[in-house]
Write a protein that holds these residues in place. Structure first.
Motif, short mmCIF file in Angstrom:
data_model
loop_
_atom_site.label_atom_id
_atom_site.label_comp_id
_atom_site.label_asym_id
_atom_site.label_seq_id
_atom_site.Cartn_x
_atom_site.Cartn_y
_atom_site.Cartn_z
N TRP A 113 0.78 -1.31 0.11
CA TRP A 113 -0.12 -0.10 -0.02
C TRP A 113 0.82 1.04 -0.06
CZ3 TRP A 113 -1.09 4.38 3.01
CH2 TRP A 113 -2.22 4.97 2.19
N LEU A 114 1.79 1.29 0.81
CA LEU A 114 2.68 2.54 0.77
C LEU A 114 3.41 2.92 -0.51
CD1 LEU A 114 4.51 2.53 4.22
CD2 LEU A 114 2.60 3.80 3.55
N ARG A 115 3.58 1.92 -1.36
CA ARG A 115 4.37 1.99 -2.48
C ARG A 115 3.48 2.20 -3.32
NH1 ARG A 115 6.19 -2.80 -6.66
NH2 ARG A 115 6.85 -1.53 -8.39
N ALA A 116 2.26 1.84 -3.39
CA ALA A 116 0.97 2.29 -4.12
C ALA A 116 0.65 3.54 -4.02
CB ALA A 116 -0.13 1.23 -3.96
N ARG A 117 0.70 4.08 -2.81
CA ARG A 117 0.40 5.58 -2.55
C ARG A 117 1.48 6.49 -3.15
NH1 ARG A 117 0.78 10.00 -0.05
NH2 ARG A 117 -0.74 11.28 1.03
N GLU A 118 2.61 5.92 -2.89
CA GLU A 118 3.71 6.89 -3.41
C GLU A 118 3.46 7.21 -4.95
OE1 GLU A 118 7.14 5.08 -1.78
OE2 GLU A 118 6.83 5.76 0.13
N ALA A 119 3.52 5.69 -5.67
CA ALA A 119 3.23 6.05 -7.13
C ALA A 119 2.15 6.68 -7.47
CB ALA A 119 3.14 4.43 -7.64
N ALA A 120 0.86 6.65 -6.70
CA ALA A 120 -0.19 7.63 -7.15
C ALA A 120 -0.04 9.15 -6.92
CB ALA A 120 -1.28 7.26 -6.22
N GLU A 121 0.73 9.33 -5.75
CA GLU A 121 1.19 10.73 -5.49
C GLU A 121 2.08 11.45 -6.35
OE1 GLU A 121 1.86 13.96 -1.86
OE2 GLU A 121 2.13 11.74 -1.45
N ARG A 122 3.16 10.70 -7.03
CA ARG A 122 4.14 10.88 -8.05
C ARG A 122 3.41 11.25 -9.56
NH1 ARG A 122 7.06 7.14 -5.98
NH2 ARG A 122 6.72 5.57 -7.44
N ALA A 123 2.43 10.16 -9.58
CA ALA A 123 1.52 10.23 -10.93
C ALA A 123 0.78 11.55 -11.02
CB ALA A 123 0.91 8.92 -11.13
N TYR A 124 0.24 11.80 -9.86
CA TYR A 124 -0.67 13.06 -9.71
C TYR A 124 0.35 14.24 -10.06
CZ TYR A 124 -3.24 16.67 -7.76
OH TYR A 124 -4.03 18.13 -7.57
N GLU A 125 1.51 14.31 -9.46
CA GLU A 125 2.38 15.63 -9.59
C GLU A 125 2.64 15.52 -10.83
OE1 GLU A 125 2.74 17.83 -7.42
OE2 GLU A 125 1.65 16.71 -5.85
N ARG A 126 3.12 14.55 -11.73
CA ARG A 126 3.23 14.62 -13.19
C ARG A 126 2.19 15.37 -13.95
NH1 ARG A 126 6.17 9.66 -11.92
NH2 ARG A 126 4.32 8.48 -12.54
N LEU A 127 0.89 15.06 -13.84
CA LEU A 127 -0.17 15.31 -14.20
C LEU A 127 -0.46 17.01 -13.95
CD1 LEU A 127 -3.03 12.60 -13.75
CD2 LEU A 127 -1.60 13.04 -15.97
N VAL A 128 -0.29 17.50 -12.69
CA VAL A 128 -0.12 18.77 -12.14
C VAL A 128 0.78 19.58 -13.06
CG1 VAL A 128 0.14 20.36 -10.48
CG2 VAL A 128 -1.29 18.29 -9.96
N ASP A 129 1.95 18.95 -13.13
CA ASP A 129 2.93 19.77 -14.06
C ASP A 129 2.44 19.96 -15.34
OD1 ASP A 129 4.50 20.05 -11.65
OD2 ASP A 129 5.92 18.24 -12.47
N GLN A 130 1.72 19.09 -16.13
CA GLN A 130 1.21 19.25 -17.36
C GLN A 130 -0.24 19.74 -17.76
OE1 GLN A 130 1.83 15.09 -18.65
NE2 GLN A 130 3.76 14.96 -17.99
N HIS A 131 -1.17 19.73 -16.95
CA HIS A 131 -2.31 20.04 -17.06
C HIS A 131 -3.18 21.31 -15.85
CE1 HIS A 131 -2.73 16.83 -19.49
NE2 HIS A 131 -2.09 15.98 -18.80
N ASP A 132 -4.07 22.02 -16.60
CA ASP A 132 -4.63 23.15 -15.72
C ASP A 132 -5.78 22.54 -14.61
OD1 ASP A 132 -3.13 24.98 -17.00
OD2 ASP A 132 -4.56 25.11 -18.64
#
Length: 176
Positions: A113-132
């Motif tokens: 679960w912790l690895r999954a949460r970290e992956a989700a947060e990293r993915a979210y941050e990549r999306l934030v960097d690219q979208h409004d």
């Protein structure tokens, strides 16, 4: 600043996927650079998507459809954690589009679960960097007390995304 709306529900099958896809299309049609996001999905129905490093991975069908509605290329960042039920209480765990084991439910929460949460947060941050704007989709019901401290698709997404929340209910499914 990227705004995030979490489409949560009072139960499964109250319309979260459909409303999220509709919001993605609505915003895209108005010129907003929007992307879908579902931190964790459970489904055997998956489609091909690009991984962060440009390889091929997989995401849940709903996030693939939502990406198309948003007018963006489907990426594993749209659904970084996918659980594909295998029977006997196990699911294939897919993180960032790649198989990462076949844990039981308890094994997932204890060992992944912790690895999954970290992956989700990293993915979210990549999306934030690219979208409004990000339209995030929750899973199941928002008030599932058995998951309150490990609810990656709902509570944890709302936390790390500082998301506004739209709560959907279907009176026929209860909880309304």
């Amino acid at each position: 600043m990227t705004r995030t709306l979490l489409v949560a529900g009072t139960a499964s099958h109250v319309g979260k996927s459909t409303v999220a896809a509709g919001l993605c299309r609505h915003l895209a049609d108005r010129g907003v650079d929007v992307a879908p996001f579902k931190a964790q999905n459970m489904s055997n129905n998956a489609r091909v998507a690009l991984t962060p490093d440009g390889a091929w991975g997989e995401v849940g069908v709903s996030q693939h459809v939502q990406a198309r509605a948003a007018g963006v290329v489907p990426r594993t960042d749209h659904n970084p954690v996918l659980l594909k039920p295998r029977g006997d209480g196990e699911s294939q765990l897919v993180i960032d589009g790649e198989a990462a084991g076949n844990p039981t439910a308890g094994g997932y929460y204890d060992g992944h679960w912790l690895r999954a949460r970290e992956a989700a947060e990293r993915a979210y941050e990549r999306l934030v960097d690219q979208h409004d704007a990000i339209v995030a989709e929750g899973a199941g019901g928002l008030g599932e007390v058995n998951l309150h401290d490990r609810d990656l698709a709902n509570v944890e997404t709302a936390r790390f995304a500082d998301a506004d929340v739209l709560l959907l209910a279907d009176v026929e499914r209860g909880g309304a």
